[in-house]
Write a protein that holds these residues in place. Structure first.
Motif, PDB file in Angstrom:
ATOM      1  N   VAL A 176     -16.152   3.105 -35.383  1.00 22.96           N
ATOM      2  CA  VAL A 176     -16.149   2.475 -34.050  1.00 22.96           C
ATOM      3  C   VAL A 176     -16.214   0.965 -34.195  1.00 22.96           C
ATOM      4  N   ASP A 177     -17.080   0.499 -35.082  1.00 19.74           N
ATOM      5  CA  ASP A 177     -17.237  -0.942 -35.295  1.00 19.74           C
ATOM      6  C   ASP A 177     -15.935  -1.569 -35.783  1.00 19.74           C
ATOM      7  N   ARG A 178     -15.249  -0.864 -36.679  1.00 23.20           N
ATOM      8  CA  ARG A 178     -14.000  -1.420 -37.223  1.00 23.20           C
ATOM      9  C   ARG A 178     -12.913  -1.524 -36.162  1.00 23.20           C
TER      10      ARG A 178
ATOM     11  N   ALA B 204      -3.916  -4.047 -31.668  1.00 21.26           N
ATOM     12  CA  ALA B 204      -4.316  -2.635 -31.588  1.00 21.26           C
ATOM     13  C   ALA B 204      -4.883  -2.197 -32.930  1.00 21.26           C
ATOM     14  N   ALA B 205      -5.691  -1.130 -32.884  1.00 24.73           N
ATOM     15  CA  ALA B 205      -6.266  -0.574 -34.107  1.00 24.73           C
ATOM     16  C   ALA B 205      -6.544   0.898 -33.890  1.00 24.73           C
TER      17      ALA B 205
ATOM     18  N   THR C 227     -13.108  -4.200 -33.366  1.00 29.84           N
ATOM     19  CA  THR C 227     -12.914  -5.600 -33.733  1.00 29.84           C
ATOM     20  C   THR C 227     -11.832  -6.257 -32.879  1.00 29.84           C
ATOM     21  N   VAL C 228     -10.800  -5.500 -32.523  1.00 32.63           N
ATOM     22  CA  VAL C 228      -9.689  -6.094 -31.752  1.00 32.63           C
ATOM     23  C   VAL C 228      -9.826  -5.882 -30.249  1.00 32.63           C
ATOM     24  N   SER C 229     -10.894  -5.223 -29.794  1.00 28.23           N
ATOM     25  CA  SER C 229     -11.010  -4.959 -28.351  1.00 28.23           C
ATOM     26  C   SER C 229     -11.452  -6.213 -27.613  1.00 28.23           C
TER      27      SER C 229
ATOM     28  N   PHE D 269     -14.802   5.191 -24.146  1.00 27.79           N
ATOM     29  CA  PHE D 269     -16.187   4.745 -23.997  1.00 27.79           C
ATOM     30  C   PHE D 269     -16.309   3.270 -24.364  1.00 27.79           C
ATOM     31  N   ASN D 270     -17.378   2.646 -23.894  1.00 28.89           N
ATOM     32  CA  ASN D 270     -17.726   1.299 -24.324  1.00 28.89           C
ATOM     33  C   ASN D 270     -18.181   1.367 -25.788  1.00 28.89           C
ATOM     34  N   ALA D 271     -17.555   0.575 -26.644  1.00 31.76           N
ATOM     35  CA  ALA D 271     -17.843   0.630 -28.077  1.00 31.76           C
ATOM     36  C   ALA D 271     -19.302   0.305 -28.383  1.00 31.76           C
TER      37      ALA D 271
END
Length: 372
Positions: free
Chosen positions: A273-275, A307-308, A278-280, A325-327
């Protein structure tokens, strides 16, 4: 008043006490710490009128007495004194000053009268019980992330501690929610807690409580009334007013009919999720979960940034599902999970998800979905 105290002991006690002091105060005495020396030792007391902390420390007391000095100033001095130093503190009533001496360093501090220091009124507590520090630490640590910071909904600005009916009987339960995510944590009900009223422990008190619960061997004495709560270990007593409000019926938002079950390695999930996040975009930080048989694809599509996506091997045997969901919320919940696997229970793409720690039913988390 005159006593000698080790630097490390003084540093710890003053640091604990002064942390409740507000930096900006319209009432000067509230910036001070009350030092009381008795033949048994020394106590340091600080308050913001809603929360009060008393830290007792061993010291060699030559002359009992009491006075108040600036909490921030004394904390800075204690921190900067040489390690291993013996600190001599004395109050001269004639000059109204406190001297702090260690080695070749000497400080002379202004005081305010101890009579002006507000001591929180004692209360008749309706419930008194003890609980191991690790049990209380788990209850508050696992729920505190979901406390609301929205001041208009003040009744959500804390952790709701109460007696509830759990899976295996009555439990001591802590609940926190901000309307977007919810944490509900249960522990065995301690003897003497059966009649306790449900109370909302304020966010600041929960933060202070963390320091009081750091000794795994300590038994914590808990006292609760309709208006106050008190936690005490052998050296520190933390007393706080509770939030005067009604906590909402949280049971209505905990899903009961979610049947689509996903099991995933909690640490792998949090890192993935963290990775991809990164682009959101910072505003929404929306992450889409696309579920198919034994496969989860996490993806983010941020038109301005890119995008990722990342694929994880999971245990999932229900119909395909896409849900967002909210990351940040997903990461915070994943960080609470002590067991190897996290279990997600879904209904549809527009419904709240329920999350558990493996087969453990004593910790339940709920998170609302986002449109992606």
């Amino acid at each position: 008043m005159k006593f000698s105290i080790e630097k490390a002991v003084l540093n710890k006690a003053v640091s604990q006490a002064q942390s409740v002091v507000e930096r900006r105060n319209t009432i000067p005495i509230l910036s001070n710490v009350l030092i009381e020396a008795t033949p048994e030792g020394v106590s340091f007391r600080a308050t913001d009128l809603d929360t009060e902390v008393v830290d007792r420390a061993p010291a060699t007391v030559e002359r009992p007495g009491a006075t108040t000095v600036s909490a921030a100033l004394l904390n800075d001095i204690a921190r900067k004194l040489p390690d291993g130093a013996l600190v001599n503190i004395a109050f001269d009533a004639d000059s109204g000053r406190v001297s702090v001496q260690a080695g070749r360093a000497n400080f002379n501090l202004a005081t305010l009268p101890r009579e002006d220091f507000p001591v929180m009124a004692s209360t008749e507590y309706t419930a008194n019980f003890t609980a191991p520090a690790p049990v209380l630490r788990r209850l508050f640590d696992k729920s505190r992330f979901a406390i609301s910071t929205e001041e208009t909904r003040y009744y959500l600005n804390g952790v709701y501690m109460h007696v509830a009916d759990g899976e295996g009987g009555r439990t001591l339960r802590c609940v926190a929610t901000d309307g977007h995510r919810l944490a509900r944590i249960d522990a065995p009900l301690p003897e003497g807690a059966e009649a306790m009223p449900g109370v909302i422990v304020p966010r600041k008190t929960v933060a202070e409580l963390k320091k009081l619960l750091d000794d795994d061997e300590a038994e914590i004495a808990v006292s609760i009334s309709e208006t106050k709560v008190r936690f005490a270990n052998p050296t520190i007593t933390l007393t706080s007013k509770v939030i005067d409000g009604t906590f909402p019926d949280y049971t209505r938002v905990i899903p009961r009919g979610n049947t689509r079950r996903l099991e995933v390695d909690a640490a792998d999930f949090a890192r993935a999720v963290d990775r991809v996040a990164t682009v959101s975009s910072e505003r929404s930080r929306a992450v889409k979960l696309a579920l198919d048989e034994d496969r989860l694809i996490l993806s983010v599509n941020a038109p301005d940034a890119g995008a990722a996506d990342e694929e994880l091997a999971v245990a999932y045997a229900d119909e395909p599902l896409e849900i967002g969901f909210n990351a940040k919320y997903l990461q915070e919940i994943a960080a609470q999970i002590d067991r190897e696997n996290a279990v997600f229970l879904f209904n549809g793409s527009g419904d709240a998800a329920l999350i558990r720690e493996g087969g453990d039913e004593s910790a339940v988390y709920v998170v609302m979905p986002m449109r992606v």
